[in-house]
Scaffold this motif. Sequence first.
Motif, PDB file in Angstrom:
ATOM      1  N   ASN A   1      27.839 -34.982  32.750  1.00 20.34           N
ATOM      2  CA  ASN A   1      26.399 -34.755  32.636  1.00 20.34           C
ATOM      3  C   ASN A   1      25.828 -34.047  33.859  1.00 20.34           C
ATOM      4  OD1 ASN A   1      26.192 -35.916  30.100  1.00 20.34           O
ATOM      5  ND2 ASN A   1      26.001 -37.967  30.952  1.00 20.34           N
TER       6      ASN A   1
ATOM      7  N   PHE B   1      21.132 -26.272  29.998  1.00 12.75           N
ATOM      8  CA  PHE B   1      21.049 -27.132  31.172  1.00 12.75           C
ATOM      9  C   PHE B   1      21.381 -26.354  32.448  1.00 12.75           C
ATOM     10  CE2 PHE B   1      21.805 -31.265  28.618  1.00 12.75           C
ATOM     11  CZ  PHE B   1      20.451 -31.391  28.386  1.00 12.75           C
TER      12      PHE B   1
ATOM     13  N   SER C   1       5.592 -36.442  31.500  1.00 12.06           N
ATOM     14  CA  SER C   1       5.268 -35.014  31.593  1.00 12.06           C
ATOM     15  C   SER C   1       5.989 -34.185  30.532  1.00 12.06           C
ATOM     16  CB  SER C   1       5.623 -34.470  32.980  1.00 12.06           C
ATOM     17  OG  SER C   1       7.024 -34.487  33.165  1.00 12.06           O
ATOM     18  N   HIS C   2       6.937 -34.819  29.824  1.00 15.74           N
ATOM     19  CA  HIS C   2       7.735 -34.143  28.795  1.00 15.74           C
ATOM     20  C   HIS C   2       8.493 -32.952  29.368  1.00 15.74           C
ATOM     21  CE1 HIS C   2       6.005 -36.644  25.700  1.00 15.74           C
ATOM     22  NE2 HIS C   2       4.820 -36.411  26.236  1.00 15.74           N
ATOM     23  N   LYS C   3       9.014 -33.115  30.586  1.00 13.09           N
ATOM     24  CA  LYS C   3       9.775 -32.054  31.239  1.00 13.09           C
ATOM     25  C   LYS C   3      11.045 -32.636  31.840  1.00 13.09           C
ATOM     26  CE  LYS C   3       5.785 -29.307  32.579  1.00 13.09           C
ATOM     27  NZ  LYS C   3       5.046 -28.720  33.683  1.00 13.09           N
ATOM     28  N   PHE C   4      12.022 -31.756  32.020  1.00 17.29           N
ATOM     29  CA  PHE C   4      13.240 -32.161  32.715  1.00 17.29           C
ATOM     30  C   PHE C   4      13.020 -32.046  34.213  1.00 17.29           C
ATOM     31  CE2 PHE C   4      15.234 -31.278  28.626  1.00 17.29           C
ATOM     32  CZ  PHE C   4      16.135 -32.331  28.543  1.00 17.29           C
TER      33      PHE C   4
ATOM     34  N   LEU D   1      20.157 -33.838  35.655  1.00 18.21           N
ATOM     35  CA  LEU D   1      18.890 -33.636  34.963  1.00 18.21           C
ATOM     36  C   LEU D   1      18.431 -34.962  34.392  1.00 18.21           C
ATOM     37  CD1 LEU D   1      19.918 -30.449  32.999  1.00 18.21           C
ATOM     38  CD2 LEU D   1      18.326 -30.534  34.883  1.00 18.21           C
ATOM     39  N   SER D   2      17.154 -35.218  34.505  1.00 20.09           N
ATOM     40  CA  SER D   2      16.580 -36.392  33.849  1.00 20.09           C
ATOM     41  C   SER D   2      15.318 -35.937  33.137  1.00 20.09           C
ATOM     42  CB  SER D   2      16.268 -37.491  34.866  1.00 20.09           C
ATOM     43  OG  SER D   2      15.382 -37.012  35.856  1.00 20.09           O
ATOM     44  N   PHE D   3      14.977 -36.622  32.062  1.00 21.33           N
ATOM     45  CA  PHE D   3      13.800 -36.255  31.283  1.00 21.33           C
ATOM     46  C   PHE D   3      12.662 -37.194  31.636  1.00 21.33           C
ATOM     47  CE2 PHE D   3      11.171 -36.161  27.414  1.00 21.33           C
ATOM     48  CZ  PHE D   3      10.911 -34.805  27.368  1.00 21.33           C
ATOM     49  N   ASP D   4      11.544 -36.623  32.064  1.00 24.39           N
ATOM     50  CA  ASP D   4      10.341 -37.399  32.384  1.00 24.39           C
ATOM     51  C   ASP D   4       9.496 -37.485  31.119  1.00 24.39           C
ATOM     52  OD1 ASP D   4       7.936 -38.433  33.216  1.00 24.39           O
ATOM     53  OD2 ASP D   4       7.785 -37.173  35.000  1.00 24.39           O
ATOM     54  N   GLU D   5       9.427 -38.681  30.547  1.00 19.07           N
ATOM     55  CA  GLU D   5       8.720 -38.846  29.276  1.00 19.07           C
ATOM     56  C   GLU D   5       7.214 -38.671  29.413  1.00 19.07           C
ATOM     57  OE1 GLU D   5       9.937 -42.100  26.859  1.00 19.07           O
ATOM     58  OE2 GLU D   5      12.045 -41.816  27.376  1.00 19.07           O
TER      59      GLU D   5
END
Length: 93
Positions: free
Chosen positions: A44, A9, A77-80, A71-75
């Motif tokens: 976090n 991270f 684009s499958h990227k942080f 950090l957040s995960f964009d479902e």
Amino acid sequence: MNINAQINFIDLVKNTISNNGQSIETRLEEKHKGFENGWKMEGNEVVFWVSPTLRLSDYTGSLMNEFRFTLSFDEESHKFAVSGKNVKSQNLL
């Protein structure tokens, strides 16, 4: 969170390109060269901290200069995605 996840991270934030085209790591560490600084995970959040004095041992206060990132995960684009948690860090992105 285990140490490997924390390192990943922190590296993700360090390698994020800031609004001037440099990585966040390069930009922050060049700007604060000569001052004690470092990266850490706090809950976090990824935090880059900087001593307000040249040597941390000279500083007697409790408030550090900090740049906080989340950090957040964009479902889709499958990227942080990296975002700034405070004004200082938001101004870098």
